[in-house]
Motif scaffolding. Structure first.
Motif, PDB file in Angstrom:
ATOM      1  N   TYR A 264     -42.739  -0.605  23.719  1.00  0.00           N
ATOM      2  CA  TYR A 264     -43.523   0.607  23.993  1.00  0.00           C
ATOM      3  C   TYR A 264     -42.869   1.372  25.130  1.00  0.00           C
ATOM      4  CZ  TYR A 264     -47.573   3.637  24.611  1.00  0.00           C
ATOM      5  OH  TYR A 264     -48.401   4.739  24.692  1.00  0.00           O
ATOM      6  N   ILE A 265     -42.456   2.618  24.842  1.00  0.00           N
ATOM      7  CA  ILE A 265     -41.786   3.448  25.845  1.00  0.00           C
ATOM      8  C   ILE A 265     -42.727   4.565  26.277  1.00  0.00           C
ATOM      9  CG2 ILE A 265     -39.747   4.827  26.382  1.00  0.00           C
ATOM     10  CD1 ILE A 265     -38.423   3.606  23.873  1.00  0.00           C
ATOM     11  N   GLY A 266     -43.148   4.527  27.530  1.00  0.00           N
ATOM     12  CA  GLY A 266     -43.921   5.638  28.095  1.00  0.00           C
ATOM     13  C   GLY A 266     -42.939   6.604  28.729  1.00  0.00           C
ATOM     14  N   CYS A 267     -42.552   7.605  27.969  1.00  0.00           N
ATOM     15  CA  CYS A 267     -41.440   8.482  28.354  1.00  0.00           C
ATOM     16  C   CYS A 267     -41.973   9.798  28.906  1.00  0.00           C
ATOM     17  CB  CYS A 267     -40.552   8.718  27.129  1.00  0.00           C
ATOM     18  SG  CYS A 267     -39.160   9.793  27.403  1.00  0.00           S
ATOM     19  N   GLY A 268     -42.066   9.897  30.226  1.00  0.00           N
ATOM     20  CA  GLY A 268     -42.523  11.141  30.836  1.00  0.00           C
ATOM     21  C   GLY A 268     -44.011  11.371  30.748  1.00  0.00           C
ATOM     22  N   GLU A 269     -44.773  10.343  30.388  1.00  0.00           N
ATOM     23  CA  GLU A 269     -46.224  10.499  30.287  1.00  0.00           C
ATOM     24  C   GLU A 269     -46.876  10.380  31.670  1.00  0.00           C
ATOM     25  OE1 GLU A 269     -48.251  11.271  27.408  1.00  0.00           O
ATOM     26  OE2 GLU A 269     -46.209  11.935  27.079  1.00  0.00           O
ATOM     27  N   ARG A 270     -48.139  10.759  31.721  1.00  0.00           N
ATOM     28  CA  ARG A 270     -48.864  10.690  32.991  1.00  0.00           C
ATOM     29  C   ARG A 270     -49.049   9.241  33.420  1.00  0.00           C
ATOM     30  NH1 ARG A 270     -50.988  14.422  29.787  1.00  0.00           N
ATOM     31  NH2 ARG A 270     -52.554  13.033  28.940  1.00  0.00           N
ATOM     32  N   GLY A 271     -49.059   9.052  34.727  1.00  0.00           N
ATOM     33  CA  GLY A 271     -49.165   7.706  35.277  1.00  0.00           C
ATOM     34  C   GLY A 271     -50.445   6.998  34.877  1.00  0.00           C
ATOM     35  N   ASN A 272     -51.565   7.754  34.764  1.00  0.00           N
ATOM     36  CA  ASN A 272     -52.837   7.107  34.418  1.00  0.00           C
ATOM     37  C   ASN A 272     -52.807   6.542  32.997  1.00  0.00           C
ATOM     38  OD1 ASN A 272     -52.803   9.781  33.407  1.00  0.00           O
ATOM     39  ND2 ASN A 272     -55.020   9.781  33.173  1.00  0.00           N
ATOM     40  N   GLU A 273     -52.024   7.183  32.083  1.00  0.00           N
ATOM     41  CA  GLU A 273     -51.925   6.660  30.722  1.00  0.00           C
ATOM     42  C   GLU A 273     -51.160   5.341  30.706  1.00  0.00           C
ATOM     43  OE1 GLU A 273     -50.374   9.537  28.039  1.00  0.00           O
ATOM     44  OE2 GLU A 273     -52.180  10.791  28.089  1.00  0.00           O
ATOM     45  N   MET A 274     -50.093   5.261  31.485  1.00  0.00           N
ATOM     46  CA  MET A 274     -49.340   4.014  31.556  1.00  0.00           C
ATOM     47  C   MET A 274     -50.150   2.933  32.261  1.00  0.00           C
ATOM     48  SD  MET A 274     -46.721   4.297  29.781  1.00  0.00           S
ATOM     49  CE  MET A 274     -46.197   2.624  30.107  1.00  0.00           C
ATOM     50  N   THR A 275     -50.964   3.338  33.242  1.00  0.00           N
ATOM     51  CA  THR A 275     -51.842   2.371  33.916  1.00  0.00           C
ATOM     52  C   THR A 275     -52.811   1.753  32.912  1.00  0.00           C
ATOM     53  OG1 THR A 275     -51.727   3.638  35.970  1.00  0.00           O
ATOM     54  CG2 THR A 275     -53.535   2.072  35.766  1.00  0.00           C
ATOM     55  N   GLU A 276     -53.314   2.589  32.007  1.00  0.00           N
ATOM     56  CA  GLU A 276     -54.227   2.098  30.970  1.00  0.00           C
ATOM     57  C   GLU A 276     -53.525   1.072  30.080  1.00  0.00           C
ATOM     58  OE1 GLU A 276     -56.580   3.891  27.084  1.00  0.00           O
ATOM     59  OE2 GLU A 276     -56.030   5.259  28.703  1.00  0.00           O
ATOM     60  N   VAL A 277     -52.256   1.352  29.731  1.00  0.00           N
ATOM     61  CA  VAL A 277     -51.482   0.420  28.910  1.00  0.00           C
ATOM     62  C   VAL A 277     -51.292  -0.907  29.647  1.00  0.00           C
ATOM     63  CG1 VAL A 277     -49.230  -0.001  27.833  1.00  0.00           C
ATOM     64  CG2 VAL A 277     -50.283   2.259  27.678  1.00  0.00           C
ATOM     65  N   ILE A 278     -50.913  -0.819  30.927  1.00  0.00           N
ATOM     66  CA  ILE A 278     -50.647  -2.025  31.721  1.00  0.00           C
ATOM     67  C   ILE A 278     -51.902  -2.888  31.839  1.00  0.00           C
ATOM     68  CG2 ILE A 278     -49.947  -2.876  33.984  1.00  0.00           C
ATOM     69  CD1 ILE A 278     -48.469  -0.149  34.303  1.00  0.00           C
ATOM     70  N   GLU A 279     -53.057  -2.233  32.033  1.00  0.00           N
ATOM     71  CA  GLU A 279     -54.298  -2.973  32.225  1.00  0.00           C
ATOM     72  C   GLU A 279     -54.860  -3.490  30.905  1.00  0.00           C
ATOM     73  OE1 GLU A 279     -56.827  -0.233  34.259  1.00  0.00           O
ATOM     74  OE2 GLU A 279     -55.963  -0.651  36.237  1.00  0.00           O
ATOM     75  N   GLU A 280     -54.669  -2.711  29.837  1.00  0.00           N
ATOM     76  CA  GLU A 280     -55.318  -3.030  28.569  1.00  0.00           C
ATOM     77  C   GLU A 280     -54.540  -4.059  27.752  1.00  0.00           C
ATOM     78  OE1 GLU A 280     -56.330  -0.525  24.588  1.00  0.00           O
ATOM     79  OE2 GLU A 280     -56.822   0.442  26.483  1.00  0.00           O
TER      80      GLU A 280
END
Length: 595
Positions: A264-280
């Motif tokens: 899963y590549i979070g490429c230039g997305e907002r930090g809160n979206e990647m935080t959701e991925v990391i936590e979920e």
């Protein structure tokens, strides 16, 4: 010291323009060579060479960098270290582990920390399968490491290396840099085989040959699996404006697709979206194993506030990792969210290089870069004789939801599945907000045999029939807006009623409902077949002159809308009971009119 060791000249910074720097005295440097820049030894890559002048894009923040500082060559291209330790990990755009960076600097990513990668000190329980005298070719497996509870890392002979085994270590605990096997090639040279191998990110890893993509990637999402299937080893794009659910759709595919490995590549997305991925993701149980889905997942995060040059490199980092696991014989699903942000990084760097802009300021080579990325998908025969695949699913974020903009248009040229997200569906809380009129799958024909053999003989035919009803409904709705529904004949009004069930009861799916978040193919087909059954029963009544108002039974229609929740995935008896209710109601109604 580094320069004298590799016998190369040292470049001198002459100009700085954000992440792009120019240097002189660089005639001995190579294109795409990795370099270290300035006193902080920032990581960069040579992208232009013009005589004595070179241009470098820097993958870290260049604040504080001064002209006159040195550019030191490394003698190798930007490469990844591939080996055990990739899974369950989270990296930035150039494969530096974010957990390790956090230990060094808890608040922000410091400059000049170097090109770290997977842990070189961790000991792995290793089983060596190669024996003295064995002849090993490129891609052959010489050992096994249980990388996570669910994934076994198959230690491979690197590409372009082969020979006869002359030395083998015993099974035991080793680091990724330990020499495990020594082989002697035809020139009598000794080659050392380790767990880890390096590979340049911009060079596709080789394979024996490409195979035809004949099996679908099963996602558990009805609108995809039945209406717009993605082949395993295929390509797909998910374009949509802000708020249409691109990230949510990709999360669902990452969670539920039947791939062995997820990148899963979070490429230039907002930090809160990647935080959701990391936590979920760590909390999510993998339906295949019952363990955490992180056991088979690699996360790459290059958020919008990280260096723009590293964002440009992040998708190459992701696809190189995907190719590494593909070469072991695994089916890999790669999610890139979003390729528009990656294209914006290309545009920014191109602007700083003062290149001639093309449409909307993007560089003229945008189409070829998009093609190069999606070209690395595919189902292949590996060098070791196994079967592996990479399925690439890229989200696209067109400004204002305009699908005619360059990134969406060019992506459309190179992918075979186009899942167009619709803002009106999203605002109506219809998720996934995939517009069935604008979306398409180019894999229907080649996957039809698989669906006939593994789901039902009439599965594709049923899909086409239901899609035709939706197309017909769209035409009828245009008429209704002009003259009202009351003037339509009953057969057309019946199409409107059935299309409503298809849209709300079938295509709309609830990611937060345990029965509806993932639906097996058997239930997907049975649900659609029951809707067809209702449609045909109603047509029988229409032939007898029964008006649509009497054909529509509120209770039965409500059961159809709710069957995705009320009928368990592992017990489809409720669909048979629903058909019995249809028979009782319509038999009674038809008998009344016949008599």
């Amino acid at each position: 010291m580094v320069a004298s060791k590799i016998n190369k000249e040292i470049g001198i910074i002459s100009a700085i323009n954000g992440p792009v720097i120019k240097g002189k005295n660089m005639s001995s440097f190579k294109m795409r060579e990795m370099v270290t820049v300035g006193e902080k030894q920032l990581i960069g890559e040579v992208i232009v060479l013009e005589g004595d002048i070179g241009t470098v894009q820097v993958y870290e923040e260049t604040e504080g960098l001064k002209t006159g500082e040195v550019i030191i060559p490394t003698g190798r291209p930007l490469s990844l270290k591939l080996g055990p330790g990739l899974l369950k990990n989270m990296f930035d755009g150039i494969q530096r582990p974010l957990k390790k960076i956090q230990e060094i600097s808890p608040v922000y990513i410091p400059e000049g920390i170097g090109l770290m990668s997977i842990d070189e000190k961790k000991l792995w329980d290793t089983t060596i399968t190669a024996k003295l005298g064995d002849v090993l070719a490129e891609g052959n497996i010489f050992g096994l490491v249980q990388e996570t509870e669910v994934i076994q890392n198959r230690l491979m002979v690197p590409p372009n290396v082969s020979g006869t085994v002359v030395e083998v270590v015993k099974n035991g605990l080793y680091t990724i840099e330990a020499v495990l096997v020594k082989i002697q090639d035809e020139k009598k040279e000794i080659k050392e085989l380790k767990m880890a191998q390096e590979w340049p990110v911009r060079t596709p890893r080789p394979n024996a040959y490409r195979r035809e993509t004949l099996v679908p990637l099963i996602t558990g999402q009805r609108v995809i699996d039945i209406f717009f299937p993605i082949a395993k080893g295929g390509t797909a794009a998910i374009p949509g404006g802000f708020g249409t659910g691109k990230t949510m759709t990709q999360h669902q595919l990452a969670k539920w697709s039947d791939a062995d490995i997820i990148v899963y590549i979070g490429c230039g997305e907002r930090g809160n979206e990647m935080t959701e991925v990391i936590e979920e993701f760590p909390k999510l149980l993998d339906p295949q194993s019952g363990k955490s889905i992180m056991e088979r997942t690699v996360l790459i995060a290059n958020t919008s506030n990280m260096p723009v040059a590293a964002r440009e490199a992040s998708i190459y980092t992701g696809v190189t990792i995907a190719e590494y696991y593909r070469d072991m014989g695994y089916a890999v699903a790669l999610m890139a969210d979003s390729t528009s942000r990656w294209a914006e990084a290309l545009r920014e760097i191109s602007g700083r290089l003062e290149e001639m802009p093309a449409e909307e300021g993007y560089p003229a080579y945008l189409p070829s870069r998009i093609a190069e990325f999606y070209e690395r998908a595919g189902s292949v025969e590996t060098l070791g004789g196994g079967e592996g695949s990479i399925t690439i699913i890229g989200a696209v974020s067109p400004a204002g939801g305009d699908f005619s903009e360059p990134v969406t248009e060019n992506t459309k040229r190179f992918v075979n599945v186009f899942l167009a997200l619709d803002k009106n569906l999203a605002y109506a809380r219809h998720y996934p907000a995939i517009n069935w009129l604008e979306s398409y799958s180019g894999y229907i024909k080649i996957l039809s045999d698989w669906y006939e053999d593994n789901v039902a003989e009439d599965c594709i035919e049923l899909r086409n029939k239901m899609l035709e009803l939706l197309y017909e409904e769209n035409k009828l709705l245009e008429m209704v807006m002009l003259v009202g529904e009351d003037v339509l004949p009953d057969d057309q009004r019946w199409i409107l009623e059935i299309a409503k069930i298809i849209k709300v009861g079938y295509l709309q799916q609830n990611a937060y409902n345990k029965e509806d978040t993932y639906v097996p193919l058997e239930k997907q087909y049975a649900m659609l077949k029951s809707i067809e059954y209702l449609y045909e029963k109603g047509r029988e009544g229409l032939k007898l002159g029964i008006p649509t108002s009497q054909l529509k039974d509120i209770d039965i229609f409500n059961q159809f809308i709710k069957m995705k929740y009320t009928i368990p995935n592992d017990d489809l008896g409720g669909i048979d009971r629903l058909k019995d209710d249809i028979d009782r109601f319509y038999d009674k109604l038809l008998k009344k009119y016949v008599d």
